[in-house]
Design an enzyme around this catalytic site. Structure first.
Site, PDB file in Angstrom:
ATOM      1  N   HIS A 128      -1.172 115.578  22.666  1.00  0.00           N
ATOM      2  CA  HIS A 128      -2.242 114.928  23.438  1.00  0.00           C
ATOM      3  C   HIS A 128      -1.628 113.659  24.047  1.00  0.00           C
ATOM      4  O   HIS A 128      -1.902 112.541  23.611  1.00  0.00           O
ATOM      5  CB  HIS A 128      -3.403 114.606  22.495  1.00  0.00           C
ATOM      6  CG  HIS A 128      -4.687 114.243  23.175  1.00  0.00           C
ATOM      7  ND1 HIS A 128      -4.777 113.913  24.514  1.00  0.00           N
ATOM      8  CD2 HIS A 128      -5.955 114.148  22.684  1.00  0.00           C
ATOM      9  CE1 HIS A 128      -6.036 113.637  24.807  1.00  0.00           C
ATOM     10  NE2 HIS A 128      -6.774 113.778  23.717  1.00  0.00           N
TER      11      HIS A 128
ATOM     12  N   LYS B 228     -15.183 136.252  31.111  1.00  0.00           N
ATOM     13  CA  LYS B 228     -15.024 137.625  31.619  1.00  0.00           C
ATOM     14  C   LYS B 228     -13.630 138.159  31.304  1.00  0.00           C
ATOM     15  O   LYS B 228     -13.272 139.248  31.712  1.00  0.00           O
ATOM     16  CB  LYS B 228     -15.221 137.643  33.138  1.00  0.00           C
ATOM     17  CG  LYS B 228     -16.556 137.112  33.598  1.00  0.00           C
ATOM     18  CD  LYS B 228     -16.589 137.157  35.127  1.00  0.00           C
ATOM     19  CE  LYS B 228     -17.798 136.413  35.671  1.00  0.00           C
ATOM     20  NZ  LYS B 228     -17.686 136.184  37.114  1.00  0.00           N
TER      21      LYS B 228
ATOM     22  N   ARG C  97      -7.736 121.037  28.742  1.00  0.00           N
ATOM     23  CA  ARG C  97      -7.802 121.010  27.278  1.00  0.00           C
ATOM     24  C   ARG C  97      -8.034 122.438  26.820  1.00  0.00           C
ATOM     25  O   ARG C  97      -8.851 123.168  27.413  1.00  0.00           O
ATOM     26  CB  ARG C  97      -8.933 120.111  26.785  1.00  0.00           C
ATOM     27  CG  ARG C  97      -9.174 120.300  25.303  1.00  0.00           C
ATOM     28  CD  ARG C  97     -10.072 119.265  24.713  1.00  0.00           C
ATOM     29  NE  ARG C  97      -9.404 117.974  24.636  1.00  0.00           N
ATOM     30  CZ  ARG C  97      -9.917 116.921  24.008  1.00  0.00           C
ATOM     31  NH1 ARG C  97     -11.084 117.015  23.416  1.00  0.00           N
ATOM     32  NH2 ARG C  97      -9.275 115.773  23.976  1.00  0.00           N
TER      33      ARG C  97
ATOM     34  N   ARG D 268     -14.553 111.742  25.235  1.00  0.00           N
ATOM     35  CA  ARG D 268     -13.717 110.675  25.786  1.00  0.00           C
ATOM     36  C   ARG D 268     -12.720 111.161  26.831  1.00  0.00           C
ATOM     37  O   ARG D 268     -12.602 110.597  27.917  1.00  0.00           O
ATOM     38  CB  ARG D 268     -12.918 109.983  24.666  1.00  0.00           C
ATOM     39  CG  ARG D 268     -13.582 108.812  24.043  1.00  0.00           C
ATOM     40  CD  ARG D 268     -13.120 108.691  22.609  1.00  0.00           C
ATOM     41  NE  ARG D 268     -13.581 109.863  21.872  1.00  0.00           N
ATOM     42  CZ  ARG D 268     -14.777 109.943  21.314  1.00  0.00           C
ATOM     43  NH1 ARG D 268     -15.571 108.931  21.349  1.00  0.00           N
ATOM     44  NH2 ARG D 268     -15.169 111.041  20.700  1.00  0.00           N
ATOM     45  N   THR D 269     -11.973 112.192  26.481  1.00  0.00           N
ATOM     46  CA  THR D 269     -10.872 112.563  27.369  1.00  0.00           C
ATOM     47  C   THR D 269     -11.407 113.015  28.728  1.00  0.00           C
ATOM     48  O   THR D 269     -10.969 112.535  29.776  1.00  0.00           O
ATOM     49  CB  THR D 269     -10.003 113.659  26.710  1.00  0.00           C
ATOM     50  OG1 THR D 269      -9.586 113.179  25.440  1.00  0.00           O
ATOM     51  CG2 THR D 269      -8.793 113.989  27.557  1.00  0.00           C
TER      52      THR D 269
HETATM   53  C1  NCD Z   1      -8.813 113.759  19.843  1.00  0.00           C
HETATM   54  C2  NCD Z   1      -8.460 115.200  20.218  1.00  0.00           C
HETATM   55  O1  NCD Z   1      -9.207 115.864  20.927  1.00  0.00           O
HETATM   56  O2  NCD Z   1      -7.398 115.619  19.782  1.00  0.00           O
HETATM   57  N1  NCD Z   1      -9.917 113.269  20.554  1.00  0.00           N
HETATM   58  C3  NCD Z   1      -9.694 112.537  21.680  1.00  0.00           C
HETATM   59  O3  NCD Z   1      -9.257 113.051  22.675  1.00  0.00           O
HETATM   60  N2  NCD Z   1      -9.904 111.223  21.615  1.00  0.00           N
HETATM   61  C4  NCD Z   1      -8.949 113.534  18.396  1.00  0.00           C
HETATM   62  C5  NCD Z   1      -9.845 114.433  17.602  1.00  0.00           C
HETATM   63  O4  NCD Z   1     -10.553 115.276  18.120  1.00  0.00           O
HETATM   64  O5  NCD Z   1      -9.832 114.259  16.389  1.00  0.00           O
END
Ligand code: NCD
Length: 483
Positions: free
Chosen positions: A144, A95, A116, A66-67
């Protein structure tokens, strides 16, 4: 795009003011109205050319659907372009390249970076070294923030006013970064929060303390005594005016108030999965939200939210329930991230849009910093400061947090924002150390340079410091056996 002082980074939800969050919502709503899919009101169906001169980099060191894809879709809908590194195994990280170098290089390839990373604090480190805006797409179990924007927007779209909203949060409250950004925002907008943690997965202590000490939440209720018919389960109650020192007086929290609050139905239940990648033991008991759970009258009109992915803790049988809002919540990822990108890049000139001011939201705390290798280090083993590849790029940086009410000092890691509660302060010139922090009462960014902090007395001694005269440490040392 202009680089430098006006670069705006969104690492924590607390980097955005409440007004800025509302601006993101206004802009997202505008995109939904202008570019929405006629048949699906929460879906963006068309594009614009607002960001046609811009490139967005998505730099993902952890799995994501999703993100990453909603950020990329958002950039494409804005008419911009995307470049992506989604597999650390095929990037130069494999590396041994540092994150600091990677983002410096990427700043010449893209106009904004979404990152991320499995390590808490990685996004803040990236922001220190990037010449373009960095947006945190999730760093370890820290935060997040853009998920929280989607969560709050979803609640608002149910005609729910964030102020006074009663929200239950269920599951792994310790490991879920989405929860940490979410509870700060709920507190700031004056919502009530009921934690429903899986056993042993309560909110981390530093998050709980921050809610109470910085966002003026009060905890009411708690475990019921056998003959107590009035108290409710533990609930964070936030003041009417977040950030106003007026707070609640104790009489506001009287029994009538508590009872009226316990009668109030929940407006939302926020469910999260067990973050198995952040735990050693993957075999723990976990609560499930299903039709039976939602049958309770207190959830009769509660929206059910989940950041997704779900892995069994949220029954699929609920998908057709009118209270289920999680797919809508995921769909809002596109308009919300379009708005955020447009605001961060400053690409809208119609006047309807406000551009974010430069820099981070300023912290009220004194920042202490020292070279690596001497003195205190962040005690969070999952902090980015512990990564070998970043050692040359990181200073030990901590905010000195002084809670006046309890007269307690804490050191908050600049990167992962976890706290150290017990430490020694040492004077660099006079070579003493002490646990008495009163000397820091009026510390400034300049005066704090005279001091160095150690976790253990032994570390201070090894570094050549001696107990301060007249202090407990000194008395213990002088009455002890001579060696
Ligand atoms: C979340 C995350 O990556 O923290 N996912 C997301 O971005 N919707 C929640 C999760 O992974 O549980």
């Amino acid at each position: 795009m202009t680089m430098g002082t006006h670069t705006r980074h969104i690492v924590s939800i607390n980097d955005l003011s409440n007004d800025e969050i509302e601006t993101v919502f206004r802009v997202a709503q505008h995109y939904l109205e202008k570019l929405g899919d006629k048949n699906l009101p929460f879906r963006i169906g068309r594009g614009t050319d607002l960001a046609s001169d811009f490139v967005l980099a998505t730099l993902f060191y952890e799995p994501s659907t999703r993100t990453r894809l909603s950020f990329e879709s958002a950039m494409l809908r804005l008419g911009g372009k995307t470049i992506t590194s989604a597999d650390p195994g095929t990037s130069s990280a494999a590396k041994g390249e540092s994150l600091a170098d990677t983002v410096r290089v990427l700043s010449n390839y893209a106009d904004a970076i979404v990152i991320r990373h499995p390590k808490a604090g990685a996004a803040r480190l990236a922001a220190e070294y990037a010449g373009v805006p960095v947006i945190n797409g999730g760093d370890g179990s820290h935060e997040h923030p853009t998920q929280t924007l989607c969560d709050l927007f979803t609640l608002k779209k149910q005609n729910k006013n964030l102020k006074g909203l009663k929200v239950a949060i269920s599951g792994d409250l310790k490991g879920s970064r989405t929860i940490h950004s979410f509870v700060y925002a709920l507190a700031r907008f004056g919502a009530f929060i009921q934690p429903l943690p899986a056993t042993g997965m309560e909110l981390p202590r530093h998050v709980d303390e921050r809610l109470r000490e910085e966002f003026q939440c009060k905890m009411i209720g708690g475990p019921k005594a056998p003959d107590d018919t009035t108290s409710i389960d533990a609930l964070y109650v936030t003041p009417d005016q977040p950030h106003q020192p007026s707070l609640f007086s104790d009489s506001d929290l009287d029994l009538n108030f508590q009872i009226s609050l316990s009668d109030k139905k929940f407006d939302a239940v926020y469910v999260t999965r067990f973050q198995k990648e952040r735990w050693q033991n993957a075999d723990l008991e976990y609560p499930k939200v299903d039709a039976k759970f939602l049958r309770s009258p207190k959830y009769a009109t509660a929206s059910v939210l989940h950041p997704l992915p779900r892995v069994g803790e949220l029954d699929t049988a609920l998908d057709s329930d009118v209270r289920a809002k999680y797919f809508q919540q995921a769909a809002y990822g596109v308009p919300i991230r379009m708005a955020l990108i447009a605001l961060v890049l400053g690409v809208e000139s119609s006047g309807f849009f406000e551009r974010f001011a430069g820099g981070f939201r300023s912290q009220n705390y004194v920042l202490y910093q020292q070279a690596r290798g001497v003195g205190i280090e962040c005690s969070n083993t999952n902090c980015i400061t512990r990564e070998d590849s970043e050692q040359q790029y990181i200073k030990n940086r901590f905010y000195l947090v002084h809670t006046k009410a309890s007269n307690k000092f804490k050191l908050r890691c600049f990167y992962c924002e976890s706290d150290i509660d017990h430490f020694m302060v040492a004077h660099k010139k006079n070579h003493w150390f002490s646990t008495d922090m009163s000397i820091l009462n009026d510390a400034t960014e300049t005066s704090i340079r005279d001091f160095i902090f150690f976790i253990e007395e032994e570390d201070a001694r090894k570094a050549g410091y001696h107990p301060r005269r007249g202090t407990l440490e000194n008395k213990q040392a002088s009455s002890g056996p001579k060696s």
